[in-house]
Motif scaffolding. Structure first.
Motif, PDB file in Angstrom:
ATOM      1  N   ALA A  95       0.545  -1.170   0.095  1.00  0.00           N
ATOM      2  CA  ALA A  95       0.582  -0.063  -0.387  1.00  0.00           C
ATOM      3  C   ALA A  95       0.780   0.997  -0.318  1.00  0.00           C
ATOM      4  N   GLY A  96       2.008   1.317  -0.116  1.00  0.00           N
ATOM      5  CA  GLY A  96       2.946   2.597   0.116  1.00  0.00           C
ATOM      6  C   GLY A  96       2.535   3.098   1.224  1.00  0.00           C
ATOM      7  N   LEU A  97       2.184   2.979   2.448  1.00  0.00           N
ATOM      8  CA  LEU A  97       1.828   3.456   3.230  1.00  0.00           C
ATOM      9  C   LEU A  97       3.783   4.263   4.277  1.00  0.00           C
ATOM     10  N   LYS A  98       3.031   5.367   4.379  1.00  0.00           N
ATOM     11  CA  LYS A  98       4.278   5.588   5.362  1.00  0.00           C
ATOM     12  C   LYS A  98       4.081   6.013   6.519  1.00  0.00           C
ATOM     13  N   LYS A  99       5.156   6.622   7.105  1.00  0.00           N
ATOM     14  CA  LYS A  99       4.479   6.875   9.089  1.00  0.00           C
ATOM     15  C   LYS A  99       3.634   7.805   9.299  1.00  0.00           C
ATOM     16  N   GLY A 100       2.653   6.887  10.353  1.00  0.00           N
ATOM     17  CA  GLY A 100       1.606   8.466  10.446  1.00  0.00           C
ATOM     18  C   GLY A 100       0.278   7.624   9.484  1.00  0.00           C
ATOM     19  N   ALA A 101       0.653   7.109   8.284  1.00  0.00           N
ATOM     20  CA  ALA A 101      -0.794   6.446   8.268  1.00  0.00           C
ATOM     21  C   ALA A 101      -1.959   5.881   8.806  1.00  0.00           C
ATOM     22  N   ARG A 102      -2.493   6.258   7.996  1.00  0.00           N
ATOM     23  CA  ARG A 102      -3.956   5.549   9.087  1.00  0.00           C
ATOM     24  C   ARG A 102      -3.748   3.945   8.098  1.00  0.00           C
TER      25      ARG A 102
END
Length: 305
Positions: A95-102
Motif C-alpha cells: 500500500a506504500g504506507l508512510k509513517k503516520g498513515a491510517r
C-alpha cells in the motif's frame, strides 16, 4: 523488534511461497457479481435500501466469547505470531504506507497484525466483535510499547466518519456469516471507510485453494490439547464444513465446535469488490505478488478504491 509469546489468535493457512519476479497485470474490470445464498436461511436479516436490519439478526457462532477463549490458543499458535512481522511489512509495502498513515484492521482478533503495523509507525485502528480478543490485543500492544485504537463492533454494521489510507482483512477472517448479503455488507463498510485512492488487502482461503489442498481431517497436539479436525464439502464446493474437537491432555475433557465457511472463488471476490466501489482488484498467490496459480497456497487480493 524481538517478539515475545503472545496472548491468543485464529488460524492462518498461508505459508511462504515461491517469489515471482514479474507482477501480474491488472485483469479487466468486470460487472458486479450477483450471489445466491449458500443455503436458504429464513432467520437471516432483511436488506432494506442496501442496509442490514440488525433487529432481526440472530447471534452467530463467531460472536461467542467462550469459543475464542477455547479455540484461540489453538488457532493462533507461536508459528502464526512469528510470521506476523513479515505480513505487516508486506502490507505496508504493497500500500506504500508512510509513517503516520491510517490503516484499518477489520477483524483484528488479538492484534497479531495490528501490533506489528503499529510498530512500523502506522496509525492503526483494530475492529473486532469479541471484547476478550481486543483485551488481548491491548495487552500485547502495551507489552510491545505501541499505541493502537481498538473498537468493539460488528463489521456487518460498523461505520465510521474516519477515512483510512488502507484497510486489511487477513487470515481467512471472512465468509462465516449466515448469508452472502451479510458478507457483502462487511465489504461495503470496509470500502466506505477507505479514502479515494486508498487500498484494501484481503487474504483468505479461496474455493480453488480449498479444492487443491482438501483433506478429510487430521489430528495434532497444541496448547495442552489433542486436536481432531474433520472437513466435509457443502453443496457444489460452496462451503467447507469444519468440525474441531479439543481433548484436554490432562483432564480428558472434551469440547467440539462445527461451523461452515462460505467459499468464494478468486474471480467471484474480484467481481464483488469491483461491484461495490473499488476501481481495481488484483489477485495473487501471496503477499509478494506470486501468481495465483496451481502453486498458490493462499489468495491475496489487492484492491484500490
Amino acid at each position: 523488534m524481538p517478539k515475545k509469546t503472545k496472548k491468543t489468535s485464529t488460524a492462518q493457512t498461508a505459508s511462504k511461497k515461491e517469489k515471482s519476479a514479474a507482477r501480474p497485470k491488472n485483469m479487466g474490470s468486470d460487472d458486479a457479481f450477483t450471489f445466491q445464498p449458500l443455503v436458504p436461511n429464513m432467520g437471516a436479516p432483511a436488506s432494506v435500501n442496501g442496509n442490514v436490519t440488525t433487529q432481526t439478526q440472530k447471534k452467530s457462532w463467531f460472536e461467542n466469547e467462550d469459543f475464542w477463549k477455547n479455540y484461540g490458543p489453538i488457532m493462533f499458535d507461536s508459528a502464526h505470531w512469528a510470521e506476523a512481522p513479515g505480513v505487516a511489512a508486506a502490507i505496508q509495502k504493497i500500500a506504500g504506507l508512510k509513517k503516520g498513515a491510517r490503516i484499518l484492521d477489520a477483524g483484528c482478533g488479538p492484534g497479531r497484525i495490528s501490533v506489528e503495523l503499529a510498530a512500523l509507525g502506522l496509525d492503526v485502528t483494530g475492529v473486532d466483535i469479541i471484547q476478550s480478543e481486543l483485551d488481548a490485543a491491548a495487552e500485547t500492544a502495551a507489552d510491545e510499547g505501541v499505541d493502537i485504537s481498538l473498537v468493539n463492533a460488528d463489521l456487518r454494521t460498523y461505520t465510521t466518519d474516519q477515512k483510512f489510507d488502507a484497510a486489511i482483512n487477513v487470515y481467512t477472517s471472512f465468509g462465516y456469516c449466515d448469508t452472502m448479503e451479510e458478507d457483502v455488507q462487511i465489504l461495503k463498510h470496509i470500502c466506505d471507510a477507505i479514502k479515494d485512492g486508498g487500498w484494501f488487502i484481503m487474504e483468505m482461503t479461496s474455493r480453488e485453494i480449498a479444492v487443491q489442498y482438501f483433506t478429510p481431517g487430521e489430528w495434532f497436539e497444541r496448547a495442552g490439547k489433542t486436536v481432531l479436525t474433520e472437513f466435509t464439502v457443502e453443496g457444489a464446493w460452496e462451503g467447507l464444513r469444519s468440525r474441531w474437537i479439543l481433548i484436554d491432555n490432562k483432564t480428558g475433557g472434551r469440547i467440539e465446535h462445527e461451523f461452515v465457511q462460505r467459499l468464494y472463488s478468486a474471480i467471484e471476490l474480484k467481481r464483488l469488490l469491483l461491484g461495490i466501489g473499488f476501481k481495481t482488484a488484483e489477485v495473487y498467490g501471496d503477499f509478494e505478488f506470486s501468481p495465483y496459480n496451481e502453486n498458490a497456497k493462499t489468495m491475496v487480493i489487492v484492491a484500490r478504491k
